[in-house]
Design a protein around this motif. Structure first.
Motif, PDB file in Angstrom:
ATOM      1  N   GLU A   1      -6.792  -5.203  -1.023  1.00 11.38           N
ATOM      2  CA  GLU A   1      -5.394  -5.271  -1.445  1.00 11.38           C
ATOM      3  C   GLU A   1      -4.512  -4.404  -0.561  1.00 11.38           C
ATOM      4  O   GLU A   1      -3.383  -4.745  -0.253  1.00 11.38           O
ATOM      5  CB  GLU A   1      -5.262  -4.801  -2.897  1.00 11.38           C
ATOM      6  CG  GLU A   1      -5.842  -5.759  -3.915  1.00 11.38           C
ATOM      7  CD  GLU A   1      -7.318  -5.562  -4.120  1.00 11.38           C
ATOM      8  OE1 GLU A   1      -7.913  -4.743  -3.382  1.00 11.38           O
ATOM      9  OE2 GLU A   1      -7.898  -6.230  -4.985  1.00 11.38           O
ATOM     10  N   GLU A   2      -5.055  -3.271  -0.111  1.00 10.93           N
ATOM     11  CA  GLU A   2      -4.247  -2.320   0.633  1.00 10.93           C
ATOM     12  C   GLU A   2      -4.058  -2.717   2.095  1.00 10.93           C
ATOM     13  O   GLU A   2      -3.308  -2.091   2.812  1.00 10.93           O
ATOM     14  CB  GLU A   2      -4.877  -0.929   0.547  1.00 10.93           C
ATOM     15  CG  GLU A   2      -4.855  -0.377  -0.857  1.00 10.93           C
ATOM     16  CD  GLU A   2      -5.596   0.936  -0.951  1.00 10.93           C
ATOM     17  OE1 GLU A   2      -5.433   1.627  -1.955  1.00 10.93           O
ATOM     18  OE2 GLU A   2      -6.339   1.258  -0.025  1.00 10.93           O
TER      19      GLU A   2
ATOM     20  N   LYS B   1       0.313  -2.841   0.151  1.00 10.94           N
ATOM     21  CA  LYS B   1       0.340  -3.228  -1.253  1.00 10.94           C
ATOM     22  C   LYS B   1      -0.873  -2.649  -1.986  1.00 10.94           C
ATOM     23  O   LYS B   1      -1.999  -2.675  -1.499  1.00 10.94           O
ATOM     24  CB  LYS B   1       0.338  -4.751  -1.384  1.00 10.94           C
ATOM     25  CG  LYS B   1       1.576  -5.413  -0.782  1.00 10.94           C
ATOM     26  CD  LYS B   1       2.832  -5.027  -1.532  1.00 10.94           C
ATOM     27  CE  LYS B   1       4.072  -5.658  -0.906  1.00 10.94           C
ATOM     28  NZ  LYS B   1       4.067  -7.125  -0.971  1.00 10.94           N
TER      29      LYS B   1
ATOM     30  N   LYS C   1      -2.611  -2.441  -6.056  1.00 14.03           N
ATOM     31  CA  LYS C   1      -2.576  -2.918  -7.445  1.00 14.03           C
ATOM     32  C   LYS C   1      -2.634  -1.727  -8.386  1.00 14.03           C
ATOM     33  O   LYS C   1      -3.525  -0.881  -8.279  1.00 14.03           O
ATOM     34  CB  LYS C   1      -3.746  -3.857  -7.721  1.00 14.03           C
ATOM     35  CG  LYS C   1      -3.700  -4.448  -9.134  1.00 14.03           C
ATOM     36  CD  LYS C   1      -4.810  -5.470  -9.351  1.00 14.03           C
ATOM     37  CE  LYS C   1      -4.694  -6.089 -10.735  1.00 14.03           C
ATOM     38  NZ  LYS C   1      -5.752  -7.110 -10.957  1.00 14.03           N
TER      39      LYS C   1
ATOM     40  N   ASN D   1       0.239  -4.934 -11.910  1.00  5.79           N
ATOM     41  CA  ASN D   1       1.125  -5.476 -10.886  1.00  5.79           C
ATOM     42  C   ASN D   1       0.864  -4.807  -9.546  1.00  5.79           C
ATOM     43  O   ASN D   1       0.082  -3.857  -9.447  1.00  5.79           O
ATOM     44  CB  ASN D   1       2.587  -5.297 -11.294  1.00  5.79           C
ATOM     45  CG  ASN D   1       2.951  -3.834 -11.479  1.00  5.79           C
ATOM     46  OD1 ASN D   1       2.098  -3.001 -11.765  1.00  5.79           O
ATOM     47  ND2 ASN D   1       4.214  -3.501 -11.311  1.00  5.79           N
ATOM     48  N   TYR D   2       1.546  -5.295  -8.509  1.00  2.00           N
ATOM     49  CA  TYR D   2       1.394  -4.747  -7.172  1.00  2.00           C
ATOM     50  C   TYR D   2       2.683  -4.046  -6.756  1.00  2.00           C
ATOM     51  O   TYR D   2       3.787  -4.415  -7.164  1.00  2.00           O
ATOM     52  CB  TYR D   2       1.077  -5.851  -6.168  1.00  2.00           C
ATOM     53  CG  TYR D   2      -0.340  -6.366  -6.244  1.00  2.00           C
ATOM     54  CD1 TYR D   2      -1.335  -5.870  -5.406  1.00  2.00           C
ATOM     55  CD2 TYR D   2      -0.680  -7.350  -7.171  1.00  2.00           C
ATOM     56  CE1 TYR D   2      -2.638  -6.344  -5.482  1.00  2.00           C
ATOM     57  CE2 TYR D   2      -1.975  -7.825  -7.262  1.00  2.00           C
ATOM     58  CZ  TYR D   2      -2.948  -7.319  -6.413  1.00  2.00           C
ATOM     59  OH  TYR D   2      -4.236  -7.782  -6.499  1.00  2.00           O
TER      60      TYR D   2
ATOM     61  N   ASN E   1      -3.919   5.353  -8.535  1.00  2.00           N
ATOM     62  CA  ASN E   1      -3.343   4.003  -8.623  1.00  2.00           C
ATOM     63  C   ASN E   1      -3.312   3.464 -10.049  1.00  2.00           C
ATOM     64  O   ASN E   1      -3.338   2.251 -10.270  1.00  2.00           O
ATOM     65  CB  ASN E   1      -4.102   3.035  -7.709  1.00  2.00           C
ATOM     66  CG  ASN E   1      -5.547   2.832  -8.150  1.00  2.00           C
ATOM     67  OD1 ASN E   1      -6.091   3.641  -8.900  1.00  2.00           O
ATOM     68  ND2 ASN E   1      -6.166   1.768  -7.694  1.00  2.00           N
TER      69      ASN E   1
ATOM     70  N   ASP F   1       2.451   3.312 -10.750  1.00  2.00           N
ATOM     71  CA  ASP F   1       3.200   3.484  -9.503  1.00  2.00           C
ATOM     72  C   ASP F   1       3.905   4.837  -9.565  1.00  2.00           C
ATOM     73  O   ASP F   1       4.939   4.988 -10.212  1.00  2.00           O
ATOM     74  CB  ASP F   1       4.224   2.356  -9.352  1.00  2.00           C
ATOM     75  CG  ASP F   1       5.020   2.439  -8.055  1.00  2.00           C
ATOM     76  OD1 ASP F   1       4.821   3.409  -7.293  1.00  2.00           O
ATOM     77  OD2 ASP F   1       5.840   1.538  -7.816  1.00  2.00           O
TER      78      ASP F   1
END
Length: 471
Positions: free
Chosen positions: A69-70, A191, A193, A199-200, A226, A229
């Protein structure tokens, strides 16, 4: 529960030896056990101290990201750091979602103020102060808040722990603040999660103080946390401003002040997006957007709102001393407006409500409600509120959060309903946190409530370190 490991009640400048004497008179074992057991962590509990220069100019590409994802949408804005003087100079100014402006807090305009990316942003008389000799290069330092929480220099609780570093190893403390100052002016657009909401979002927004300095690649890959946010948390930026001002005031290090000032301004400007009704006071957003990351907050909160008031006052004082008079006046004006709104929305006659919402715990008594006042008093600034409101709130915390839990033999529970029942809204509201209890005790000492302070602090010793406690 997060382990907080500093006896901050001992660390206030000009108070420390008197406090030590009082502690020793109360109970010799209490003093010895608490002092050594709470401070050992700085050298033996997950600590890294490397022989390295101060923050470098290297820009990390983030090509080797730890999760799939990152690896999406890599966009990194880095800050340039002069390797000799360690001055943070912003290379790329970003705008938009972070809510920052080029000239100051929201709705403030002055053509005489240069863009923050311009090195001429500082008054001329300060440029000569930006000097740093080799003795300031004491390497780089990382530590864990607990061996079960593998993230380096978690900043929300460094707020509680940093008194010990400032008192014992001040140059290390200043270097940690420089690391975070550099981070404030950086953005990591990869990005991530967020587990709680599903959500992202981007890993790190420009202007936001990171939660931590990372896990896999410290300093270069920050915000290992994480769950939420943290770029939307309401306590990290005020905590940065308060710690920087306290360190600046305690050390008198003008070069340090000049180094970190661009980040202080950026951190304050970033928070303006959270003032939804233009009363100069920030609001929380209906999720656990602060260090109590399981405890939801609605509207104005005692914890984050008080930190914001204190940060406005500290930023004004620092700006005045550094010659940024425009920003000093801006923060002063904001402070008086925000203070009026804060008291109107939260003061109930004896303490400040948990938040201004209508949930079942909105009127809870939070032990940490005066965290901003603790830093204000520790830094030699004027009280945020009148003496009656400060002492009344602390007395309420003592009578309810401390004395109604095992007769005061465990410390201060985080949340308590006004009917004398523990707030069981979430795991954290019913917990007792070591660092928070010491902070409350320190606040009491600063308010002249010494007997209550040492009874409060003694509860942590009895529960945590005595033979009759929990070990």
């Amino acid at each position: 529960m997060r382990t907080l490991f500093v006896i901050s009640v001992l660390m206030t400048k000009n108070e420390s030896w008197r406090v030590v004497d009082l502690f020793a008179k109360m109970d010799t074992n209490l003093y010895k056990f608490t002092l050594f057991n709470e401070l050992y962590f700085l050298v033996a509990g997950g600590t890294v101290w490397i022989d390295s220069s101060l923050p470098s100019t290297n820009v990390t590409s983030y090509q080797d990201s730890p999760t799939k994802e990152e690896s999406i949408d890599v966009k990194v804005t880095q800050a340039e750091v002069n390797s000799r003087h360690n001055t943070v100079l912003e290379l790329n100014s970003t705008s938009g979602s972070n809510g920052s402006t080029d000239v100051g807090l929201k709705d403030i305009h002055d053509s005489s103020i240069q863009n923050k990316g311009d090195s001429n942003h500082f008054p001329d008389q300060l440029k000569l102060l930006d000097q740093q000799d080799d003795s300031d290069d004491v390497g780089r330092f990382l530590y864990l808040e607990g061996v079960e929480y593998i993230m380096w220099c978690t900043y929300d609780v460094h707020f509680y722990a940093s008194f010990a570093l400032l008192e014992l190893f001040p140059k290390i403390e200043l270097n940690i603040q420089r690391d975070f100052a550099k981070a404030v002016l950086s953005e990591d657009g990869r990005k991530v999660k967020f587990l709680a909401e599903g959500n992202y979002g981007i890993r790190k927004a420009r202007g936001a103080v990171p939660h931590d300095l990372g896990t896999h690649d410290p300093w270069n890959e920050m915000n290992a946390y994480n769950i939420h946010d943290t770029s939307k948390w309401k306590d990290l930026n005020p905590k940065f401003v308060l710690q920087v001002y306290r360190d600046f005031a305690a050390t008198g290090d003008m070069a340090f002040g000049v180094d970190v000032w661009p980040a202080v301004r950026a951190a304050m400007e970033y928070m303006e997006q959270f003032d939804r009704d233009d009363d100069s006071l920030i609001e929380n957003d209906g999720f656990p957007d602060q260090t109590y990351d399981a405890w939801t907050v609605h509207g104005v909160s005692a914890y984050c709102g008080c930190l914001w008031l204190a940060a406005l006052q500290a930023a004004a004082a620092m700006a005045q001393q550094l010659g940024d008079k425009f920003f000093a006046e801006t923060c002063k004006t904001k402070f008086f407006s925000a203070k009026s709104a804060f008291e109107e929305k939260l003061w109930n006659g004896s303490y400040f409500n948990y938040d201004s919402g209508s949930s079942s715990n909105s009127k809870s008594i939070q032990a940490d409600q005066l965290a901003g006042q603790w830093y204000t008093a520790s830094s030699g600034l004027a009280p945020l509120f009148d003496e009656f409101k400060i002492k009344s709130s602390l007395q309420k915390i003592y009578d309810f959060n401390v004395m109604k839990v095992k007769g005061g033999r465990m410390g201060a529970v985080n949340g308590m309903h006004p009917d004398g029942k523990v707030d069981e809204t979430c795991m954290q509201s019913r917990e007792i946190w070591t660092g928070v209890t010491y902070a409350v005790a320190a606040n009491m000492i600063l308010a002249g409530m010494e007997e209550e302070a040492f009874t409060t602090a003694e509860g942590i010793f009895l529960a945590g370190w005595s033979e009759d406690g929990y070990g």
